[in-house]
Design an enzyme around this catalytic site. Structure first.
Site, PDB file in Angstrom:
ATOM      1  N   ASP A 108      -5.092  -0.069  -2.545  1.00 47.86           N
ATOM      2  CA  ASP A 108      -5.129   1.342  -2.927  1.00 47.86           C
ATOM      3  C   ASP A 108      -4.298   1.674  -4.159  1.00 47.86           C
ATOM      4  O   ASP A 108      -4.632   2.602  -4.895  1.00 47.86           O
ATOM      5  CB  ASP A 108      -4.705   2.238  -1.752  1.00 47.86           C
ATOM      6  CG  ASP A 108      -3.366   1.845  -1.167  1.00 47.86           C
ATOM      7  OD1 ASP A 108      -2.373   2.543  -1.389  1.00 47.86           O
ATOM      8  OD2 ASP A 108      -3.308   0.818  -0.474  1.00 47.86           O
ATOM      9  N   ASP A 159       0.830  -1.203   0.000  1.00 43.34           N
ATOM     10  CA  ASP A 159       0.000   0.000   0.000  1.00 43.34           C
ATOM     11  C   ASP A 159       0.866   1.255   0.000  1.00 43.34           C
ATOM     12  O   ASP A 159       2.036   1.235   0.380  1.00 43.34           O
ATOM     13  CB  ASP A 159      -0.925   0.019   1.218  1.00 43.34           C
ATOM     14  CG  ASP A 159      -0.149   0.003   2.528  1.00 43.34           C
ATOM     15  OD1 ASP A 159       0.877  -0.696   2.593  1.00 43.34           O
ATOM     16  OD2 ASP A 159      -0.558   0.684   3.485  1.00 43.34           O
ATOM     17  N   GLU A 160       0.274   2.343  -0.447  1.00 46.75           N
ATOM     18  CA  GLU A 160       0.852   3.682  -0.356  1.00 46.75           C
ATOM     19  C   GLU A 160       2.293   3.742  -0.873  1.00 46.75           C
ATOM     20  O   GLU A 160       3.193   4.255  -0.212  1.00 46.75           O
ATOM     21  CB  GLU A 160       0.767   4.186   1.093  1.00 46.75           C
ATOM     22  CG  GLU A 160      -0.677   4.271   1.579  1.00 46.75           C
ATOM     23  CD  GLU A 160      -0.817   4.781   3.002  1.00 46.75           C
ATOM     24  OE1 GLU A 160       0.188   4.762   3.736  1.00 46.75           O
ATOM     25  OE2 GLU A 160      -1.925   5.196   3.375  1.00 46.75           O
ATOM     26  N   VAL A 161       2.502   3.226  -2.066  1.00 45.03           N
ATOM     27  CA  VAL A 161       3.835   3.254  -2.689  1.00 45.03           C
ATOM     28  C   VAL A 161       3.968   4.586  -3.426  1.00 45.03           C
ATOM     29  O   VAL A 161       3.793   4.680  -4.638  1.00 45.03           O
ATOM     30  CB  VAL A 161       4.008   2.056  -3.653  1.00 45.03           C
ATOM     31  CG1 VAL A 161       5.457   1.977  -4.137  1.00 45.03           C
ATOM     32  CG2 VAL A 161       3.612   0.755  -2.960  1.00 45.03           C
TER      33      VAL A 161
END
Length: 345
Positions: free
Chosen positions: A72, A21-23
């Site tokens: 996401d 997530d959130e890369v």
């Protein structure tokens, strides 16, 4: 590989969550830029290639394990790219959302259902309302679960199976952030949210049942910021819960005090520096200071004792130094300045 080390420490597991997530900084370094240029890749495609390699390793070395990943980074991926990525039969996405009003792409369920047979949802029972929040607003998280239950009922049939809902509870927003919403004080929220999911809605019966299970003498307050009396209770960590609720109420009194018109008018820094103020106003301010300081000192002692029953010393030290001790120092300074003003009168 780290994945293999984790697998070795958890024999017999059925699921493995790879994160992903959130890369936010993908395609920034020179190595990634060079590969994207040579292979004509977008950052999104580079991400999918990497994830596929990780999932491929799990599939080859641990074929009985079902892989899960946060969704996401897939939300805004166009359907053709997602279908051509090859992820559909390699991973089950876990869709996270922690607000009470949903802000997900309107096509997310139709898109995911065309690629992934199975899906997971992820809610929050604590830690999602502020990076330095220390009290859990149960009502907020019940609203989040209400929306998730509605999504499950409305969109779940588009998938072969909704595998389940993971209730997340954040401890820090990142490794450099302060602690937020310690687990013991959030156990009432966890209990409420779990039973709500089990029953399909939040009802008076759910409220009563969880309150009784955690040995509350009256119903659990759903919104701790409304300053209701803290009800006696008895569950593992309940001393932390009751002390934190008492601190929350005193903290509100403290914040009102430092913003009080009297303090800003007759005990501002300029007046204290010049030692020029009216004792008629200083005396009641000093009396209030003494009351707040006494309360903070007592709660500091109570919380230090309660926290040490659960947490390591360095965690206890951090929490007290971040949330309580700065207030004790500030109110102690106000006491000394007020006493000095009165002695000069």
């Amino acid at each position: 590989m780290m994945i293999d080390q984790v697998m070795e420490l958890h024999p017999g597991i059925r699921y493995f969550h790879i994160g992903a997530d959130e890369v936010y900084h993908l395609g920034v370094c020179e190595r990634c830029k060079r590969r994207m240029s040579e292979e004509n890749l977008s950052p999104q495609q580079l991400f999918l290639i990497h994830v596929k390699a990780v999932l491929g390793h799990i599939k080859n070395t641990h074929p009985t394990i079902t892989s899960i990943m946060w969704d996401d980074m897939l939300r805004h991926t166009e359907l053709p790219i997602l279908m051509n990525s090859g992820l559909g039969d390699m991973v089950e996405p876990m869709v996270w959302h922690y607000l009470s009003d949903f802000r997900l792409p309107i096509d997310i369920w139709d898109k995911y259902s065309k690629v992934f047979p199975n899906i997971w949802f992820a809610s929050a029972f604590k830690g999602a309302t502020g990076a330095n929040a220390y009290a859990t607003n149960i009502a907020y998280h019940l609203d989040n679960h209400t929306v998730w239950l509605d999504v499950m009922a409305r969109e779940g049939s588009k998938f072969k199976k909704v595998q389940g809902c993971a209730l997340t509870g954040w401890q820090r927003y990142d490794h450099y952030a302060v602690l937020c919403e310690l687990l013991p004080q959030a156990l009432p929220s966890l209990g409420m949210c779990l039973m709500m999911l089990q029953q399909g809605s939040f009802t008076a019966e759910v409220h009563t049942s969880v309150s009784q299970d955690l040995k509350f003498l009256s119903p659990i307050p759903l919104n701790p910021f409304q300053r209701y009396p803290v009800p006696p209770c008895q569950f593992p960590g309940s001393e932390i819960y009751t002390s934190l609720m008492a601190f929350l109420h005193l903290d509100a009194t403290y914040e009102e005090f430092v913003r009080d018109e009297r303090v800003l008018t007759w005990m501002n820094d300029y007046m204290m520096e010049k030692r020029f103020s009216n004792p008629v106003h200083i005396e009641p301010i000093l009396a209030q200071c003494y009351g707040i300081l006494d309360g903070l000192t007592k709660i500091h002692s109570q919380l230090e004792k309660a926290l040490k029953e659960v947490f390591y010393d360095h965690t206890v030290e951090e929490w007290l130094k971040v949330f309580i001790e700065p207030k004790i120092r500030k109110i102690s300074d106000a006491v000394e300045k007020a006493k000095l003003q009165l002695s000069n009168s």
